[in-house]
Design a protein around this motif. Structure first.
Motif, PDB file in Angstrom:
ATOM      1  N   TYR A 108       0.818  -1.214   0.000  1.00 13.20           N
ATOM      2  CA  TYR A 108       0.000   0.000   0.000  1.00 13.20           C
ATOM      3  C   TYR A 108       0.854   1.267   0.000  1.00 13.20           C
ATOM      4  O   TYR A 108       0.324   2.370   0.075  1.00 13.20           O
ATOM      5  N   ASN A 167       1.770  -0.619  14.641  1.00 13.16           N
ATOM      6  CA  ASN A 167       0.847  -0.178  13.587  1.00 13.16           C
ATOM      7  C   ASN A 167       0.521  -1.342  12.662  1.00 13.16           C
ATOM      8  O   ASN A 167       1.434  -2.060  12.233  1.00 13.16           O
ATOM      9  N   SER A 221       5.771  -1.049  12.701  1.00  9.22           N
ATOM     10  CA  SER A 221       4.714  -1.537  11.811  1.00  9.22           C
ATOM     11  C   SER A 221       4.792  -3.052  11.692  1.00  9.22           C
ATOM     12  O   SER A 221       5.838  -3.587  11.334  1.00  9.22           O
ATOM     13  N   GLY A 255       9.827   8.376   8.247  1.00  2.76           N
ATOM     14  CA  GLY A 255      10.407   8.370   6.901  1.00  2.76           C
ATOM     15  C   GLY A 255       9.364   7.906   5.895  1.00  2.76           C
ATOM     16  O   GLY A 255       8.163   8.029   6.180  1.00  2.76           O
ATOM     17  N   GLY A 256       9.799   7.248   4.872  1.00  2.00           N
ATOM     18  CA  GLY A 256      10.838   6.263   4.662  1.00  2.00           C
ATOM     19  C   GLY A 256      11.127   5.450   5.938  1.00  2.00           C
ATOM     20  O   GLY A 256      10.354   5.430   6.858  1.00  2.00           O
ATOM     21  N   GLU A 257      12.258   4.784   5.914  1.00  2.00           N
ATOM     22  CA  GLU A 257      12.666   4.057   7.116  1.00  2.00           C
ATOM     23  C   GLU A 257      13.775   4.855   7.802  1.00  2.00           C
ATOM     24  O   GLU A 257      14.922   4.869   7.319  1.00  2.00           O
ATOM     25  N   THR A 306       8.826   6.097  14.198  1.00  2.00           N
ATOM     26  CA  THR A 306       8.042   5.049  13.553  1.00  2.00           C
ATOM     27  C   THR A 306       9.006   4.276  12.662  1.00  2.00           C
ATOM     28  O   THR A 306       9.758   4.872  11.898  1.00  2.00           O
ATOM     29  N   THR A 307       8.981   2.960  12.790  1.00  2.00           N
ATOM     30  CA  THR A 307       9.989   2.127  12.103  1.00  2.00           C
ATOM     31  C   THR A 307       9.358   0.829  11.601  1.00  2.00           C
ATOM     32  O   THR A 307       8.342   0.373  12.135  1.00  2.00           O
ATOM     33  N   MET A 344      -5.398   4.167   3.608  1.00  3.26           N
ATOM     34  CA  MET A 344      -5.680   5.476   3.017  1.00  3.26           C
ATOM     35  C   MET A 344      -5.379   5.431   1.531  1.00  3.26           C
ATOM     36  O   MET A 344      -4.421   4.781   1.106  1.00  3.26           O
TER      37      MET A 344
HETATM   38  N1  SAM Z   1       9.214   2.873   7.674  1.00  6.70           N
HETATM   39  C1  SAM Z   1       8.446   3.186   8.834  1.00  6.70           C
HETATM   40  C2  SAM Z   1       7.390   2.126   9.082  1.00  6.70           C
HETATM   41  O1  SAM Z   1       7.396   1.114   8.366  1.00  6.70           O
HETATM   42  O2  SAM Z   1       6.589   2.262   9.999  1.00  6.70           O
HETATM   43  C3  SAM Z   1       7.845   4.574   8.860  1.00  6.70           C
HETATM   44  C4  SAM Z   1       7.196   5.110   7.627  1.00  6.70           C
HETATM   45  S1  SAM Z   1       5.659   4.361   7.183  1.00  6.70           S
HETATM   46  C5  SAM Z   1       5.219   5.327   5.772  1.00  6.70           C
HETATM   47  C6  SAM Z   1       4.594   4.903   8.500  1.00  6.70           C
HETATM   48  C7  SAM Z   1       3.272   4.224   8.621  1.00  6.70           C
HETATM   49  O3  SAM Z   1       2.456   4.589   7.536  1.00  6.70           O
HETATM   50  C8  SAM Z   1       3.331   2.712   8.635  1.00  6.70           C
HETATM   51  O4  SAM Z   1       2.747   2.232   9.825  1.00  6.70           O
HETATM   52  C9  SAM Z   1       2.501   2.303   7.444  1.00  6.70           C
HETATM   53  O5  SAM Z   1       1.772   1.138   7.703  1.00  6.70           O
HETATM   54  C10 SAM Z   1       1.603   3.498   7.248  1.00  6.70           C
HETATM   55  N2  SAM Z   1       1.101   3.654   5.886  1.00  6.70           N
HETATM   56  C11 SAM Z   1       1.808   3.827   4.748  1.00  6.70           C
HETATM   57  N3  SAM Z   1       0.991   3.935   3.690  1.00  6.70           N
HETATM   58  C12 SAM Z   1      -0.281   3.811   4.157  1.00  6.70           C
HETATM   59  C13 SAM Z   1      -1.582   3.846   3.559  1.00  6.70           C
HETATM   60  N4  SAM Z   1      -1.736   4.025   2.256  1.00  6.70           N
HETATM   61  N5  SAM Z   1      -2.649   3.707   4.357  1.00  6.70           N
HETATM   62  C14 SAM Z   1      -2.494   3.529   5.704  1.00  6.70           C
HETATM   63  N6  SAM Z   1      -1.307   3.488   6.325  1.00  6.70           N
HETATM   64  C15 SAM Z   1      -0.210   3.628   5.561  1.00  6.70           C
END
Ligand code: SAM
Length: 326
Positions: free
Chosen positions: A29, A159, A120, A68-70, A96-97, A191
């Motif tokens: 996603y 998450n 996550s 991020g990103g990571e 957030t990682t 989302m």
């Molecule tokens: N790399 C880190 C991680 O994996 O948590 C931080 C960045 S990531 C973009 C942050 C959070 O955004 C993650 O928990 C991910 O599941 C969520 N996320 C990313 N795209 C999404 C989407 N389209 N809808 C819902 N949550 C989303």
């Protein structure tokens, strides 16, 4: 003095700061084809991060989430934590990682001043985890969560994005997991970002549906404190863990918005789903520019809208959450 307030009396004491767009996971996603390197991008330096954090803190920000990103892919990540944590006025430093470096570094990050971790984990089934994230690293991530508790984090937030036909069957397994673990499990409703219309239509699960299931199973909703963010939190007397629901499509989601974002390229985003970012970078190379930086933040905030326009299918300029620090 607290200055980060908008025209709708919302206060923004929480900054989400993205430090890189690069990610080593390929979540379906978010970055299904993986991160595409772009040699022209230079991410915020440690000094730029320090100046941003100082400006926000001087205006009343007390919590920074590094994302991020990571974020842990940055070689200077521990110094980034230190820099943010050392800023006067900053009380909470969260990250957030995807968790893949957590088993090794949780202790070091804690020593550097990290106070909270969100990791996550989209499935507790290693195969499904692999399918969703493109990485066969479920066991490493779970070891990372254990390491975070050993390092002294009292609670870890996890998450998960539940998706129809993929991991939505995991709900019971997730609940069983938090029965005896002090984990706040946060279900983030999928989302619709710019790059994933088909996936959204196929897999979107309404957060309200999960809420109904929880209420039927004896979970109760916590009353929100006035500065709590948009998550709805649920507890159950038989469970050590709790559940947070993040439902960006729910009616009052934006009313409790308490966060601002700065991207890894130094742009201020008033909303994850906004149409533009306000460039701050020209004011980040010199400590002398702090007053001008604060002025720009103040002026930009005057333009924050009451809500996003997701309901109208408008996801703004965000191609995926990795590019703006989801
Ligand atoms: N790399 C880190 C991680 O994996 O948590 C931080 C960045 S990531 C973009 C942050 C959070 O955004 C993650 O928990 C991910 O599941 C969520 N996320 C990313 N795209 C999404 C989407 N389209 N809808 C819902 N949550 C989303």
């Amino acid at each position: 003095m607290f200055e980060l307030q908008d025209a709708f009396a919302r206060k923004f004491q929480y900054l989400r700061l993205s430090v890189t767009d690069v990610c080593n996971f390929k979540c379906q996603y978010c970055l299904p084809d993986g991160y595409m390197p772009d040699g022209r991008k230079t991410f915020l330096t440690l000094d730029e991060i320090r100046r941003i954090t100082h400006a926000f803190a001087a205006m009343g920000t007390s919590k920074v989430r590094i994302t991020g990103g990571e974020p842990s892919l940055r070689k200077d990540f521990t110094q980034i934590i230190e820099t943010v944590a050392d800023t006067p006025g900053i009380e909470k430093v969260a990250m957030t990682t995807n968790g893949y470096r957590m088993a090794k570094f949780a202790h070091e990050w804690r020593q550097a001043g990290l106070t909270a971790i969100n990791v996550s984990v989209d499935s507790l089934d290693p195969r499904m985890f692999h399918q969703i994230t493109g990485q066969n690293r479920f066991h490493e991530v779970m070891a990372g969560i254990d390491a975070a508790f050993v390092a002294g984090f009292e609670q870890v937030k996890v998450n998960a994005v539940l998706m129809r036909g993929l991991n939505d069957g995991d709900l019971d397994r997730f609940l069983a997991w938090i029965k005896d673990n002090p984990i706040q499990l946060r279900f983030i409703e999928l989302m619709q970002t710019g790059e994933m219309d088909t996936l959204f239509e196929r897999h979107h699960v309404r957060g309200a549906l999960i809420k109904d299931i929880l209420l039927q199973q004896g979970w109760s909703q916590k009353v929100k404190a006035h500065n709590d963010g948009p998550a709805e939190v649920f507890f159950h007397p038989d469970y050590q863990g709790e559940i947070g629901l993040i439902m960006p499509y729910s009616k009052d989601f934006c009313a409790s918005c308490n966060r601002l974002r700065v991207s890894s390229l130094g742009k201020l985003h008033l909303c994850l789903f906004g149409d533009y970012g306000v460039d701050l970078r020209d004011l980040l190379s010199d400590d002398q520019d702090q007053a001008a930086l604060q002025r720009r933040l103040r002026e930009a905030l005057a333009d924050k809208k009451a809500t996003h326009f997701l309901h109208q299918g408008h996801a703004g300029m965000t191609p995926n959450l990795a590019s703006i620090g989801g």
